[in-house]
Scaffold this active site. Structure first.
Site, PDB file in Angstrom:
ATOM      1  N   GLU A  25       0.802  -1.219   0.000  1.00  0.00           N
ATOM      2  CA  GLU A  25       0.000   0.000   0.000  1.00  0.00           C
ATOM      3  C   GLU A  25       0.840   1.276   0.000  1.00  0.00           C
ATOM      4  OE1 GLU A  25      -0.737  -2.613   1.912  1.00  0.00           O
ATOM      5  OE2 GLU A  25      -2.798  -3.168   1.434  1.00  0.00           O
ATOM      6  N   HIS A  61     -10.833  -5.059   9.795  1.00  0.00           N
ATOM      7  CA  HIS A  61     -11.446  -4.852   8.481  1.00  0.00           C
ATOM      8  C   HIS A  61     -12.813  -4.180   8.599  1.00  0.00           C
ATOM      9  CE1 HIS A  61      -8.454  -7.915   7.468  1.00  0.00           C
ATOM     10  NE2 HIS A  61      -8.599  -7.609   6.204  1.00  0.00           N
TER      11      HIS A  61
END
Lengths: 331, 338, 373
Positions: free
Chosen positions: B71, B140
């Site tokens: 990322e 998440h």
């Protein structure tokens, strides 16, 4: 590192190019030495990290670049800025925190940038630049400009995840990117021989499927040649390269650093390895450029730096009206 | 006219239309096509983990980029490309993953313009999925938009339905500032009317979802539909709620919020984020300071508890603010007496 | 068998997306005699609030839908029959209607059918309702769209095939208005008639649409069966330029809403929902430019930019003109420009939008003009 002059010729560099390279290196050196002196007076706010000793790296790489190309720099960024063509007077004003500075006094030494010159900024975050350069290289590739991106970073940043991720991404995407690891021996006060687990930073290139090259960072011509190969390959679609440039910084990590972590390796470097001295010996010895011509550059640069400091001192500081502007394009 | 599509389809259509309109718009992220490098499989196998980018890969060769799970590198690359004339839309699969790329967002993208004296333009969009409800547990499911909201230089959009999703994403892509575009994972299958033509919804203009004089309910993202459900039930017991969807938390439409509270005298803020330093506290502080004289009751905040998001459905259902909690909060402020 | 004299008052379908409506007030009482044009009830939908006007003749015998309750489009909301029909028969119908509402077994009502036509290479959207030999074409005004006729299209469809069209730059039609000239817009409308195979139509135009309808009738007199103008542009010099510029330039609901009160006699009609819907339209790509271009047609400084009077001289079709007495956009004094040509129908309690505020007056004007054809 070697203290001997390289034996190969100065290549295809014209006298004009040689003088340009010398002027750039000399400007960086005088700029940094002057900032060193002026910082000691207390007039320069904050803290500065000086590039003196490392001039051949920025100059050797950037002499291949043009407006299609972008570079990202480090907290030790003055040299990269000068080599990529950022206005020296505006830089000095920025370091003084003045309204006339490159960033109107809002960035300072660690954030000098000129996007119109493809200079994406000195960067206060160690390892901040390499991901950005993947992006500029991607943009150049998608726009078909033939441009490249160059990330300068230090031995400290060579251990950052951002840098390692970027090496991988650049290889996976086959980007026209060049990663220049400027290994000056110390990340702050920690020796790279200790903090970098591999023998050389360049050795890591193999792990990312790209060429890794080690260059004597005191030798403009060595850097120039290695960078030239890498940049040409990148422009032609051959993907990224990792170049490790080894040298010594002449000043501390920051101004005020007592440098008790290292022996006096600087005196030897200044005396025997210095890039400017070696450049002068090399080009005058080969007869391409005369001493007089170089002396003229020296005095012109000195005048420029004098003027830059004088103008920076006289320039106005930003005002209340500047405090909240330029956060967004529109908000 | 009156065409109904899902939030996911609205986002996909927006990306497609903006990519058709502007060559510089590119899309990148983990499995944004899916199948990259597989010797036998199908490229564009996924179109993003939830299918938002499905179909773009083949329509726009070279402009939909799969990335390694990396990322920092690809979010940073999107930012770098934005400084050089591209308009990248990077997908940070889950907002929780900001932890591994935050530097590039808040130290780089957010600061360029100011730090470089107003000369940088960084038109990057980071699409990211947030919120609880899919039993995805603590790493998440978070609602981390308050963190981005607090950072000068970033804009934060939170579409609450398909119409908003298209208009706000179009604006985000055309906007010249970095935008964190927060998509609630439980909204992807929600359906609503969406014009086929492109349109933009300007940032910083709250949507008045319904009008009422008794209590102002400000709700964010998915909580807008929760607040609307609560308002329907409140109406049947005679309490008329003004329901506001700020649409963007940065910039924030403070005028509409203050005007509403000046009329109703009562405020409930519904924010799925955890309760400390979230958007609800921010709006409450704004109202307490700017509309103190109008308040007829203490401000109520309906938020998640100060805990990570739990896994078990039994716990997660308690964690997420629901209509009943909003109703209770609204009634408590309406019935409040000194 | 149910007595044929018993008629069901049903929930109207106002616009394509309307699925249910809520009666917020019965204006008449059980036992009242009603005739066409009477206001029967106030009805709220998720999009718009309106008044249900009677098309029925008789006695309103019984309400079926209660105030505050939702009823599906097409659902029976009241029962009308002559006084002599026995209560028992009425009760049976009411019971059946209530059962239908409760079970949801209401026949789907055919609303306007949307369509898209390719006119001179540009996409023009329209709707049609009804299937009768004669056609009515409704042309909206600046910033409006076909939906603005929703209270008029349905009643007219009893006797005509009723088309609405979205002008270029409006609704879901192309946002390319070309040079934005009156002639160009009239050509588009004529082109639309060609594409749809409509040889002759009763033309109805509101505001800018009035000027366009006039231009169409002047260019192609054989295509205009009649012409009904509702607060038409192009007659007289007066115009609320501030409204037009404000409408064109507003970029938010907050900026737009104050301007909208100029549209209606009753400023509360300028609802947040209307402002939201208009902002949804204004935010579509290309609308800004379209509205700007058309502003150049509508305005000449602070006066009207269109002079439709010479065009009207060439119109031979039967003519009706409707004007709201409280029009704050194109002041009713402009109607003087039509004196001598036609008896203007002034509508009390209406502003610039009589077809929304007093739709039956507009419906009556269209029918009368059509009868004169």
């Amino acid at each position: 590192m070697t203290g001997t002059l390289p034996t190969q010729a100065t290549g295809e560099l014209s006298a004009e190019s040689l003088l340009d390279a010398y002027r750039t290196m000399r400007t960086i050196r005088m700029f940094e030495e002057r900032v060193h002196d002026e910082f000691a007076t207390g007039e320069i706010p904050g803290f500065v990290h000086l590039y003196a000793g490392e001039e051949a790296s920025a100059t050797g790489v950037c002499s291949h670049l043009d407006d299609r190309d972008a570079i990202a720099s480090t907290h030790r960024g003055h040299g990269h800025c000068i080599a990529k063509g950022v206005d020296v007077k505006a830089m000095m004003a920025e370091i003084y925190g003045k309204r006339t500075g490159s960033c109107q006094g809002k960035g300072g030494s660690m954030h000098i940038a000129d996007l119109s010159k493809g200079m994406l900024g000195a960067n206060g975050i160690v390892g901040g630049g390499p991901p950005l350069i993947c992006g500029t290289a991607l943009a150049a590739k998608q726009q078909g400009t033939g441009g490249v991106g160059v990330a300068f970073f230090g031995d400290g940043a060579s251990n950052q995840g951002t840098t390692l991720e970027s090496l991988n991404l650049a290889s996976v995407w086959n980007l026209p990117a060049i990663f220049v690891a400027e290994n000056n021996g110390y990340a702050e006060a920690t020796a790279s021989t200790w903090s970098v687990a591999s023998d050389n930073i360049a050795d890591r290139a193999a792990g990312f499927g790209m060429p890794g090259v080690i260059v004597d960072g005191f030798d403009f011509f060595a850097v120039h040649e290695a960078a030239g190969e890498a940049i040409t390959r990148a422009r032609e679609g051959g993907g990224p390269t990792l170049i490790e440039v080894k040298f010594t910084r002449y000043f501390g990590h920051f101004e005020g650093d007592q440098q008790t972590y290292r022996a006096d390796e600087v005196a030897n470097a200044r005396e025997n390895l210095d890039c400017l001295k070696r450049f002068r010996e090399r080009v005058t010895g080969g007869g391409e450029v005369t001493d007089e011509a170089l002396d003229t550059v020296d005095s012109e640069v000195a005048a420029l730096i004098d003027a830059a400091v004088a103008e920076a001192k006289d320039a106005p500081k930003p005002s209340q009206a500047d405090l909240e502007t330029d956060v967004y394009v529109s908000y | 006219m009156a065409r109904e599509i899902s939030y996911r389809e609205a986002l996909n259509e927006t990306l497609r239309q903006e990519m058709e309109r502007d060559q510089s718009v590119i899309v990148m992220g983990e499995d944004n096509s899916g199948g990259a490098g597989s010797p036998a499989g199908e490229q564009d196998a996924w179109g993003g983990v939830l299918g938002v980018t499905k179909g773009l890969y083949h329509q726009f060769p070279g402009r939909v980029l799969d990335t390694p799970i990396s990322e920092s590198a690809f979010v940073g690359a999107a930012i770098g490309a934005a400084t050089r004339g591209q308009r990248p839309v990077a997908e940070l699969m889950f907002i929780d993953f900001m932890g591994v790329c935050f530097d590039q967002i808040f130290n780089q993208a957010a600061k360029f313009r100011y730090m470089f004296g107003g000369k940088a333009v960084t038109p990057v969009v980071i699409r990211t999925m947030y919120g609880a409800g899919l039993r995805a547990a603590a790493q998440h499911s978070q609602s981390l938009y308050p963190l981005f909201t607090s950072i000068p230089g970033l804009k934060v959009a939170m579409p609450s339905n398909p119409y908003e999703a298209k208009g706000l994403l179009t604006q985000a892509i055309r906007d010249d500032d970095p935008v964190i575009f927060c998509e609630h994972k439980a909204l992807y299958d929600s359906i609503g009317e969406v014009p086929e033509e492109s349109y933009t919804i300007p940032f910083g203009e709250a949507n008045i979802v319904r009008e009422g004089d008794d209590v102002t309910i400000v709700a964010l993202g998915r909580m807008v539909s929760v607040a609307s459900e609560a308002a329907d039930q409140l109406a049947s017991s005679g309490v008329q709620a003004d329901v506001l969807d700020p649409r963007t938390t940065s910039p924030l439409d403070t005028d509409t919020i203050l005007e509403s509270v000046e009329n109703t005298g009562r405020l409930v803020v519904v924010d799925e984020a955890t309760p400390r330093c979230n958007v609800a506290t921010d709006i409450s502080a704004l109202v307490a300071k700017e509309a103190f004289g109008s308040l007829r009751a203490p401000i109520e905040m309906v938020t998640a508890p100060h805990t990570p998001v739990p896994f078990s459905d039994a716990l997660e259902d308690m964690y997420i603010p629901d209509a009943q909690r909003v109703i209770n909060a609204a009634k408590s402020v309406v019935e409040w007496e000194r | 068998m149910t007595d044929e004299r018993i008629q069901r008052v049903t929930m109207p379908k106002w616009g394509l997306s309307m699925k249910t409506g809520k009666i917020t007030e019965w204006i008449v009482s059980e036992g009242d005699a009603i005739s066409p044009g009477d206001d029967l009830a106030e009805i709220d939908t998720d999009k718009i609030a309106g008044t249900l006007e009677s098309t029925w003749d008789g006695v309103l015998r019984r309400f079926v839908a209660e105030v505050g309750a939702d009823a599906p489009v097409g659902g029976t909301i009241a029962v009308v029959a002559p006084a002599e029909v026995p209560d028992a028969e009425i009760d049976a119908v009411v019971e059946q209607a209530r059962a239908e509402l409760a079970s949801g077994a209401v026949e789907e009502v055919a609303g306007p059918v949307p369509g898209t036509a390719d006119v001179h290479g540009r996409s023009i959207t329209y709707s049609s309702l009804g299937e009768r030999p004669e056609t009515v074409l409704l042309v909206h005004g600046y910033g409006g769209d076909g939906n603005s006729w929703l209270f008029v299209q349905e009643p007219l469809s009893a006797e005509h095939t009723v088309y609405t069209v979205d002008l270029p730059g409006h609704g879901t039609s192309t946002k390319d208005v070309g040079d934005g000239s009156l002639d160009g817009l009239a050509d588009t409308v004529l082109g639309f008639l060609d594409v749809q195979g409509i040889e002759r139509a009763h033309l109805v135009g509101h505001s800018l649409g009035g000027a366009i309808a006039t231009a169409v009738a002047a260019k192609a007199p054989e295509r205009a069966a009649s012409l009904t103008l509702v607060a038409p542009a192009g007659f007289g010099a007066r115009v609320n330029a501030e409204y037009l510029r404000g409408f064109a330039s507003a970029t938010s609901r907050r900026e737009l809403k104050p301007h909208l009160t100029a549209l209606f006699a009753d400023p509360t009609q300028a609802t947040r929902q209307l402002a939201d819907d208009l902002m949804k339209y204004k935010r579509l790509d290309g609308v800004d430019r379209a509205l700007d271009t058309l502003l150049g047609l509508l305005l000449d400084g602070d006066a009207q930019g269109i002079d439709a009077a010479p065009l009207l001289e060439r119109v031979t079709a039967p003519l009706a003109v409707v004007w709201g007495r409280e029009d704050k956009v194109l002041p009713v004094a402009n109607a003087e420009a039509l004196a001598g040509r036609v008896e203007v129908r002034y509508v009390d309690g209406a502003g610039h939008m009589p077809h929304m505020e007093k739709p039956n007056d507009v419906v009556a004007a269209v029918r009368d003009a059509a009868k004169g054809a």
